[in-house]
Design a protein around this motif. Sequence first.
Motif, PDB file in Angstrom:
ATOM      1  N   ALA A 275      52.687 101.310  99.088  1.00  0.00           N
ATOM      2  CA  ALA A 275      52.219 100.273 100.018  1.00  0.00           C
ATOM      3  C   ALA A 275      51.430 100.900 101.172  1.00  0.00           C
ATOM      4  N   ALA A 276      51.923 102.037 101.691  1.00  0.00           N
ATOM      5  CA  ALA A 276      51.214 102.712 102.787  1.00  0.00           C
ATOM      6  C   ALA A 276      49.846 103.199 102.334  1.00  0.00           C
ATOM      7  N   TYR A 277      49.792 103.733 101.125  1.00  0.00           N
ATOM      8  CA  TYR A 277      48.503 104.212 100.596  1.00  0.00           C
ATOM      9  C   TYR A 277      47.539 103.038 100.428  1.00  0.00           C
ATOM     10  N   TRP A 278      48.067 101.930  99.914  1.00  0.00           N
ATOM     11  CA  TRP A 278      47.245 100.736  99.727  1.00  0.00           C
ATOM     12  C   TRP A 278      46.708 100.237 101.068  1.00  0.00           C
ATOM     13  N   ASN A 279      47.552 100.204 102.064  1.00  0.00           N
ATOM     14  CA  ASN A 279      47.123  99.712 103.376  1.00  0.00           C
ATOM     15  C   ASN A 279      46.084 100.622 104.021  1.00  0.00           C
ATOM     16  N   ALA A 280      46.140 101.918 103.713  1.00  0.00           N
ATOM     17  CA  ALA A 280      45.204 102.868 104.308  1.00  0.00           C
ATOM     18  C   ALA A 280      43.876 102.942 103.567  1.00  0.00           C
ATOM     19  N   MET A 281      43.798 102.298 102.417  1.00  0.00           N
ATOM     20  CA  MET A 281      42.564 102.355 101.625  1.00  0.00           C
ATOM     21  C   MET A 281      41.445 101.578 102.311  1.00  0.00           C
ATOM     22  N   PRO A 282      40.187 101.970 102.113  1.00  0.00           N
ATOM     23  CA  PRO A 282      39.063 101.218 102.682  1.00  0.00           C
ATOM     24  C   PRO A 282      39.027  99.787 102.157  1.00  0.00           C
ATOM     25  N   ARG A 283      38.520  98.899 102.980  1.00  0.00           N
ATOM     26  CA  ARG A 283      38.497  97.483 102.609  1.00  0.00           C
ATOM     27  C   ARG A 283      37.688  97.251 101.332  1.00  0.00           C
ATOM     28  N   LYS A 284      36.639  98.023 101.164  1.00  0.00           N
ATOM     29  CA  LYS A 284      35.794  97.863  99.978  1.00  0.00           C
ATOM     30  C   LYS A 284      36.584  98.110  98.699  1.00  0.00           C
ATOM     31  N   GLN A 285      37.454  99.122  98.716  1.00  0.00           N
ATOM     32  CA  GLN A 285      38.261  99.414  97.532  1.00  0.00           C
ATOM     33  C   GLN A 285      39.335  98.357  97.309  1.00  0.00           C
ATOM     34  N   LYS A 286      39.837  97.795  98.399  1.00  0.00           N
ATOM     35  CA  LYS A 286      40.859  96.765  98.242  1.00  0.00           C
ATOM     36  C   LYS A 286      40.311  95.505  97.585  1.00  0.00           C
ATOM     37  N   LYS A 287      39.001  95.323  97.673  1.00  0.00           N
ATOM     38  CA  LYS A 287      38.396  94.148  97.044  1.00  0.00           C
ATOM     39  C   LYS A 287      38.337  94.277  95.526  1.00  0.00           C
ATOM     40  N   SER A 288      38.522  95.474  95.036  1.00  0.00           N
ATOM     41  CA  SER A 288      38.511  95.695  93.588  1.00  0.00           C
ATOM     42  C   SER A 288      39.848  95.274  92.997  1.00  0.00           C
ATOM     43  N   MET A 289      39.810  94.262  92.159  1.00  0.00           N
ATOM     44  CA  MET A 289      41.035  93.778  91.534  1.00  0.00           C
ATOM     45  C   MET A 289      41.568  94.783  90.511  1.00  0.00           C
ATOM     46  N   THR A 290      40.680  95.623  90.007  1.00  0.00           N
ATOM     47  CA  THR A 290      41.121  96.677  89.095  1.00  0.00           C
ATOM     48  C   THR A 290      42.076  97.631  89.813  1.00  0.00           C
ATOM     49  N   ILE A 291      41.700  98.021  91.043  1.00  0.00           N
ATOM     50  CA  ILE A 291      42.538  98.930  91.826  1.00  0.00           C
ATOM     51  C   ILE A 291      43.821  98.227  92.268  1.00  0.00           C
ATOM     52  N   ALA A 292      43.676  96.984  92.680  1.00  0.00           N
ATOM     53  CA  ALA A 292      44.851  96.230  93.112  1.00  0.00           C
ATOM     54  C   ALA A 292      45.842  96.055  91.967  1.00  0.00           C
ATOM     55  N   ALA A 293      45.324  95.728  90.801  1.00  0.00           N
ATOM     56  CA  ALA A 293      46.196  95.568  89.639  1.00  0.00           C
ATOM     57  C   ALA A 293      46.867  96.894  89.286  1.00  0.00           C
ATOM     58  N   ALA A 294      46.143  98.007  89.468  1.00  0.00           N
ATOM     59  CA  ALA A 294      46.716  99.320  89.179  1.00  0.00           C
ATOM     60  C   ALA A 294      47.888  99.618  90.110  1.00  0.00           C
ATOM     61  N   ALA A 295      47.757  99.264  91.384  1.00  0.00           N
ATOM     62  CA  ALA A 295      48.847  99.487  92.334  1.00  0.00           C
ATOM     63  C   ALA A 295      50.079  98.680  91.944  1.00  0.00           C
ATOM     64  N   CYS A 296      49.879  97.423  91.614  1.00  0.00           N
ATOM     65  CA  CYS A 296      51.010  96.574  91.218  1.00  0.00           C
ATOM     66  C   CYS A 296      51.622  97.052  89.906  1.00  0.00           C
ATOM     67  N   GLN A 297      50.752  97.441  88.964  1.00  0.00           N
ATOM     68  CA  GLN A 297      51.237  97.928  87.667  1.00  0.00           C
ATOM     69  C   GLN A 297      52.097  99.166  87.841  1.00  0.00           C
ATOM     70  N   ALA A 298      51.692 100.066  88.740  1.00  0.00           N
ATOM     71  CA  ALA A 298      52.465 101.288  88.975  1.00  0.00           C
ATOM     72  C   ALA A 298      53.846 100.961  89.518  1.00  0.00           C
ATOM     73  N   LEU A 299      53.913 100.002  90.408  1.00  0.00           N
ATOM     74  CA  LEU A 299      55.211  99.607  90.964  1.00  0.00           C
ATOM     75  C   LEU A 299      56.104  98.985  89.887  1.00  0.00           C
ATOM     76  N   VAL A 300      55.489  98.211  89.006  1.00  0.00           N
ATOM     77  CA  VAL A 300      56.261  97.608  87.906  1.00  0.00           C
ATOM     78  C   VAL A 300      56.801  98.699  86.982  1.00  0.00           C
ATOM     79  N   LEU A 301      55.933  99.645  86.617  1.00  0.00           N
ATOM     80  CA  LEU A 301      56.350 100.720  85.717  1.00  0.00           C
ATOM     81  C   LEU A 301      57.409 101.611  86.346  1.00  0.00           C
TER      82      LEU A 301
END
Length: 389
Positions: free
Chosen positions: A248-274
């Motif tokens: 979550a901290a890494y996600w919050n520190a990421m640039p806004r442009k990268q947060k707009k990528s649903m691919t990256i967002a889905a990867a973060a959620c997928q990692a937490l699920v796994l």
Amino acid sequence: MFKVLILLTCLALGLALGPQLAGNKGYVLIAFDSYTVEMSVTSALFVSFICFCILLFTIWLLRWLWLSFSRSTNWWGDRRKQKAISHTQQGMLAMMRGDYQHAEKLVSKAATYSSTPALNYLTAAEAAQEQGQDKKRDQYLEQATRMTNNDSAVLITQARLQIKQQNFSAALNSIEQLPAESRKQAPVRRMLLQILPELDQWQAYVELLPIAYKAQLLEDSHYQVELSRSYQALFLELANTQGADKVAAYWNAMPRKQKKSMTIAAAACQALVLSGDSAAAYQLLGDLLNKHHDPELLAVAAKLQLSDPYPLLQQLKGLLRKSPNNAALLNLIAQLYLQQQQWPEAKDYFEQSINIVASRESYQGLAESYRQLEEPQQAMDYYRQALTM
């Protein structure tokens, strides 16, 4: 020409002064230690003239001998260089044919007199590796290094050969020795695209991917796949080693442009699920779903293992009221009902999803719902339709 003029001048003086000196020969005495030489002036002049001619002849002879020696040396040197060029060309052709033993012999033999010995040694190193002779390969690389003082070409060739051997750590070490400008070259970046995932250096890989994509080293589809894979691996590593809070901290520190990528967002959620933390995944996913009905996010939401899926169901139903024809959303709601063993509700939502967009997952879910509702014929029909998709 100057020497000829001197001779002509001396002859003219001799002709002019000769008759006068004939009547008055003069006297010359040369004494050295206990030795004396006596002669007339005319004889002294004649002897001086002869000595001068001998000196000129000696200089001419020495010059002729030197030029002859130089021409002979140059001829042998040129012949050796031409032979080295010929052997190098033949060796390169042998490399292209796959005749690595012959290629190594030719290019290594020609290296001594080649104008580019480092190139010969690098080619010989590659030929030696293709024959499985690692010791000889290292010797050739060492010779090439001495010739070029750690030139970039040597290090790049060394890294490429190490990658062929799947010695990725050594290859990365070779690349790190390159100057900063050389590391920006397209061939080096292509090698890094191979090396970094193999060494699980995901942070460096996710930083390299956008640069490589901008430089057109990756196709768009491949870029998206690699971006998702790399972020998923990076987030999973953070989740497993430092916990969900670090993700979550890494996600919050990421640039806004990268947060707009649903691919990256889905990867973060997928990692937490796994990593087994579906609650943390839902905490991140819930906010994203309110803003985006992205299929990748919905696919991750279907994998959540929540002790109480009711809040997620309510949220999804609220989103469904805004997008009633979203087949992916309908399918996700049906999957959640299926997990909760609420068969009639799952059946209804699967049917709505199929009416919009038919998919294998929807038919399989609908078949399972009918099977649980003890309607085997209907279940068999939908299983068959799922197999045809």
